[in-house]
Design a protein around this motif. Structure first.
Motif, PDB file in Angstrom:
ATOM      1  N   HIS A  69      47.780  26.102  47.288  1.00 32.52           N
ATOM      2  CA  HIS A  69      48.661  26.958  47.241  1.00 32.52           C
ATOM      3  C   HIS A  69      48.439  28.222  48.503  1.00 32.52           C
ATOM      4  O   HIS A  69      49.111  28.948  48.633  1.00 32.52           O
ATOM      5  CB  HIS A  69      48.830  27.823  45.812  1.00 32.52           C
ATOM      6  CG  HIS A  69      47.718  28.818  46.020  1.00 32.52           C
ATOM      7  ND1 HIS A  69      46.690  28.219  45.169  1.00 32.52           N
ATOM      8  CD2 HIS A  69      47.289  30.146  45.960  1.00 32.52           C
ATOM      9  CE1 HIS A  69      45.543  29.243  45.203  1.00 32.52           C
ATOM     10  NE2 HIS A  69      46.113  30.287  45.768  1.00 32.52           N
ATOM     11  N   ASN A 109      55.024  39.127  47.923  1.00 32.45           N
ATOM     12  CA  ASN A 109      53.894  38.768  46.946  1.00 32.45           C
ATOM     13  C   ASN A 109      52.928  37.720  47.200  1.00 32.45           C
ATOM     14  O   ASN A 109      52.420  37.069  46.381  1.00 32.45           O
ATOM     15  CB  ASN A 109      54.477  38.790  45.594  1.00 32.45           C
ATOM     16  CG  ASN A 109      54.728  39.867  44.790  1.00 32.45           C
ATOM     17  OD1 ASN A 109      54.062  40.970  45.253  1.00 32.45           O
ATOM     18  ND2 ASN A 109      55.368  40.118  43.602  1.00 32.45           N
ATOM     19  N   LYS A 110      52.804  37.340  48.501  1.00 34.89           N
ATOM     20  CA  LYS A 110      51.901  36.494  48.902  1.00 34.89           C
ATOM     21  C   LYS A 110      50.818  37.140  49.919  1.00 34.89           C
ATOM     22  O   LYS A 110      51.226  38.161  50.534  1.00 34.89           O
ATOM     23  CB  LYS A 110      52.901  35.506  49.399  1.00 34.89           C
ATOM     24  CG  LYS A 110      53.719  34.486  48.731  1.00 34.89           C
ATOM     25  CD  LYS A 110      52.818  33.888  47.614  1.00 34.89           C
ATOM     26  CE  LYS A 110      53.871  33.269  46.732  1.00 34.89           C
ATOM     27  NZ  LYS A 110      52.676  32.273  45.644  1.00 34.89           N
ATOM     28  N   GLN A 119      42.000  34.453  46.908  1.00 37.08           N
ATOM     29  CA  GLN A 119      41.621  34.349  45.714  1.00 37.08           C
ATOM     30  C   GLN A 119      41.620  35.598  44.743  1.00 37.08           C
ATOM     31  O   GLN A 119      42.230  35.809  43.562  1.00 37.08           O
ATOM     32  CB  GLN A 119      40.626  33.664  45.403  1.00 37.08           C
ATOM     33  CG  GLN A 119      39.957  33.127  44.084  1.00 37.08           C
ATOM     34  CD  GLN A 119      38.854  32.041  43.784  1.00 37.08           C
ATOM     35  OE1 GLN A 119      38.066  32.366  45.038  1.00 37.08           O
ATOM     36  NE2 GLN A 119      38.778  31.380  42.989  1.00 37.08           N
ATOM     37  N   GLU A 139      45.388  36.876  44.478  1.00 35.10           N
ATOM     38  CA  GLU A 139      45.873  36.262  43.234  1.00 35.10           C
ATOM     39  C   GLU A 139      45.386  36.640  42.013  1.00 35.10           C
ATOM     40  O   GLU A 139      46.350  36.818  41.089  1.00 35.10           O
ATOM     41  CB  GLU A 139      45.564  34.557  43.382  1.00 35.10           C
ATOM     42  CG  GLU A 139      46.253  33.827  44.418  1.00 35.10           C
ATOM     43  CD  GLU A 139      47.642  33.637  44.467  1.00 35.10           C
ATOM     44  OE1 GLU A 139      47.810  33.188  43.134  1.00 35.10           O
ATOM     45  OE2 GLU A 139      48.595  33.784  45.220  1.00 35.10           O
ATOM     46  N   ILE A 140      44.206  36.717  41.893  1.00 28.24           N
ATOM     47  CA  ILE A 140      43.667  37.494  40.529  1.00 28.24           C
ATOM     48  C   ILE A 140      44.420  38.853  40.241  1.00 28.24           C
ATOM     49  O   ILE A 140      44.898  39.039  39.276  1.00 28.24           O
ATOM     50  CB  ILE A 140      42.139  37.580  40.520  1.00 28.24           C
ATOM     51  CG1 ILE A 140      41.631  36.062  40.258  1.00 28.24           C
ATOM     52  CG2 ILE A 140      41.645  38.191  39.308  1.00 28.24           C
ATOM     53  CD1 ILE A 140      39.966  36.243  40.728  1.00 28.24           C
ATOM     54  N   GLU A 141      44.521  39.483  41.381  1.00 34.20           N
ATOM     55  CA  GLU A 141      44.894  41.052  41.204  1.00 34.20           C
ATOM     56  C   GLU A 141      46.454  40.941  40.742  1.00 34.20           C
ATOM     57  O   GLU A 141      46.850  41.601  39.836  1.00 34.20           O
ATOM     58  CB  GLU A 141      44.847  41.850  42.366  1.00 34.20           C
ATOM     59  CG  GLU A 141      43.486  42.344  42.586  1.00 34.20           C
ATOM     60  CD  GLU A 141      43.359  43.146  44.029  1.00 34.20           C
ATOM     61  OE1 GLU A 141      44.261  43.215  44.619  1.00 34.20           O
ATOM     62  OE2 GLU A 141      42.039  43.735  44.227  1.00 34.20           O
ATOM     63  N   ARG A 142      47.273  39.952  41.440  1.00 37.70           N
ATOM     64  CA  ARG A 142      48.684  39.784  41.040  1.00 37.70           C
ATOM     65  C   ARG A 142      48.758  39.324  39.398  1.00 37.70           C
ATOM     66  O   ARG A 142      49.799  39.874  38.952  1.00 37.70           O
ATOM     67  CB  ARG A 142      49.232  38.714  42.275  1.00 37.70           C
ATOM     68  CG  ARG A 142      49.590  39.349  43.554  1.00 37.70           C
ATOM     69  CD  ARG A 142      50.462  38.639  44.163  1.00 37.70           C
ATOM     70  NE  ARG A 142      49.508  37.539  44.827  1.00 37.70           N
ATOM     71  CZ  ARG A 142      49.301  37.481  46.149  1.00 37.70           C
ATOM     72  NH1 ARG A 142      49.282  38.591  46.855  1.00 37.70           N
ATOM     73  NH2 ARG A 142      48.625  36.547  46.488  1.00 37.70           N
ATOM     74  N   ASP A 143      47.867  38.240  39.174  1.00 41.13           N
ATOM     75  CA  ASP A 143      48.061  37.972  37.878  1.00 41.13           C
ATOM     76  C   ASP A 143      47.820  38.901  36.732  1.00 41.13           C
ATOM     77  O   ASP A 143      48.390  38.953  35.631  1.00 41.13           O
ATOM     78  CB  ASP A 143      47.110  36.906  37.442  1.00 41.13           C
ATOM     79  CG  ASP A 143      47.397  35.501  38.265  1.00 41.13           C
ATOM     80  OD1 ASP A 143      48.479  35.294  38.838  1.00 41.13           O
ATOM     81  OD2 ASP A 143      46.591  34.582  38.333  1.00 41.13           O
ATOM     82  N   LEU A 144      46.984  39.981  37.243  1.00 47.24           N
ATOM     83  CA  LEU A 144      46.349  41.112  36.323  1.00 47.24           C
ATOM     84  C   LEU A 144      47.527  42.259  36.272  1.00 47.24           C
ATOM     85  O   LEU A 144      47.345  43.159  35.655  1.00 47.24           O
ATOM     86  CB  LEU A 144      45.171  41.592  36.480  1.00 47.24           C
ATOM     87  CG  LEU A 144      44.060  40.570  36.347  1.00 47.24           C
ATOM     88  CD1 LEU A 144      42.668  41.227  36.733  1.00 47.24           C
ATOM     89  CD2 LEU A 144      43.985  40.259  34.860  1.00 47.24           C
ATOM     90  N   GLY A 145      48.457  42.231  37.410  1.00 47.82           N
ATOM     91  CA  GLY A 145      49.424  43.333  37.534  1.00 47.82           C
ATOM     92  C   GLY A 145      49.284  44.362  38.356  1.00 47.82           C
ATOM     93  O   GLY A 145      49.624  45.439  38.123  1.00 47.82           O
TER      94      GLY A 145
END
Length: 110
Positions: free
Chosen positions: A8, A67-68, A100, A103-109
């Motif tokens: 990605h 958000n990228k 990476q 991405e983890i921070e975005r997944d966690l909100g």
């Protein structure tokens, strides 16, 4: 300009040296890459200045709003002088690590 894709993340390398010419080529093609995480490799330009880095400020801000992640790679500038709107690291390995973590921070909100 050389473009590689890993999962990605898209890596765009400056292969000619001049960062100003590179960004002039990149801007018209940016819509193709705006939905992906970007690593902009500027290590080819050994005369890179802070002013060259600041040319990426607006692009970095607009990419973050999507958000990228956008990470610049260069080892020839003072990292302490880089504006907060720009992420700059000395190697592509560190750039992948930053993306990476983002991405983890975005997944966690966050």
């Amino acid at each position: 300009m050389k473009v590689d894709q890993k999962g990605h993340t898209t890596i765009i390398r400056n292969t000619k040296g001049s960062t100003i010419e590179f960004i002039q080529k990149l801007l018209p093609e940016y819509p193709v890459y705006q939905k992906q995480n970007l690593i902009i490799d500027l290590t080819c330009d050994k005369d890179l200045t802070m002013e060259d880095i600041k040319l990426f400020s607006e692009l970095s801000k607009s990419h973050k709003k999507l958000n990228k992640s956008m990470v610049l790679v260069s080892d020839s500038v003072n990292f302490n002088a880089v504006p907060k709107s720009i992420i700059l690291v000395p190697s592509t390995l560190e750039a992948h690590d930053i993306i990476q973590m983002d991405e983890i921070e975005r997944d966690l909100g966050f």
